[in-house]
Design a protein around this motif. Structure first.
Motif, short mmCIF file in Angstrom:
data_model
loop_
_atom_site.label_atom_id
_atom_site.label_comp_id
_atom_site.label_asym_id
_atom_site.label_seq_id
_atom_site.Cartn_x
_atom_site.Cartn_y
_atom_site.Cartn_z
N UNK A 12 -6.05 10.72 2.43
CA UNK A 12 -5.94 11.56 1.57
C UNK A 12 -6.81 11.95 0.69
N UNK A 13 -7.72 12.82 -0.54
CA UNK A 13 -8.41 12.50 -1.07
C UNK A 13 -8.93 11.38 -2.20
N UNK A 17 -3.07 9.79 -3.65
CA UNK A 17 -1.57 8.81 -3.51
C UNK A 17 -1.22 8.19 -2.70
N UNK A 18 -0.77 7.13 -2.35
CA UNK A 18 0.14 6.90 -0.95
C UNK A 18 0.96 6.07 -1.36
N UNK A 19 2.06 5.53 -0.45
CA UNK A 19 3.26 5.16 -0.77
C UNK A 19 3.01 3.86 0.82
N UNK A 88 -12.83 6.23 -1.73
CA UNK A 88 -12.95 5.89 0.03
C UNK A 88 -13.46 4.88 0.42
N UNK A 89 -13.08 3.88 -0.79
CA UNK A 89 -13.69 2.23 0.05
C UNK A 89 -11.99 1.80 0.06
N UNK A 118 -3.34 3.17 9.46
CA UNK A 118 -4.45 3.40 9.09
C UNK A 118 -4.32 4.35 6.99
N UNK A 119 -4.97 3.67 6.36
CA UNK A 119 -5.59 4.88 5.77
C UNK A 119 -6.49 5.62 5.43
#
Length: 123
Positions: A12-13, A17-19, A88-89, A118-119
């Motif tokens: 993701x940029x 967001x991600x769930x 990014x962190x 992995x994210x």
């Protein structure tokens, strides 16, 4: 012991967001405190968030407060980690974890672990 399987990771940029989801097998899911940890390359595994068995009590690492939300659906034996305003962190492998009748922020406080998802957050 419960068996845990994470899903929902990806690329993701920054700012996105991600769930993440973690499905648990086994009985009495509501008796387990559920948590999320993460581990970046070359770093130790670190605490992200934890939720009580009933879902009403949560705790977060300072670096995710206001951005991440942990929740659970005991009817579905699933715990979630909603991640907003990703940086990014935040790039790491995210692990779901569980423990019965305990509470904490240390990896040693938990007894069951998933395989990780992995994210990756691009800048």
């Amino acid at each position: 012991q419960v068996q845990l399987v994470e899903s929902g990771g990806g690329l993701v940029q920054a700012g996105g967001s991600l769930r993440l989801s973690c499905a648990a097998s086994g009985r009495s899911f509501s008796n387990y405190v559920m948590g999320w940890f993460r581990q970046a390359p070359g770093k130790e595994r670190e605490f992200v968030a934890v939720v009580s068995g009933g879902g009403r009590t949560t705790d977060y690492a300072d670096f995710v407060k206001g951005r991440f939300t942990i929740s659970r659906d005991n009817a579905k034996n699933t715990v979630y980690l909603q991640m907003n305003s990703l940086k990014p962190e935040d790039t790491a492998v995210y692990y779901c974890t569980a423990v019965r009748n305990n509470w904490g922020r240390r990896a040693a406080d938990f007894t069951s672990w998933g395989q990780g998802t992995q994210v990756t957050v691009s800048s």
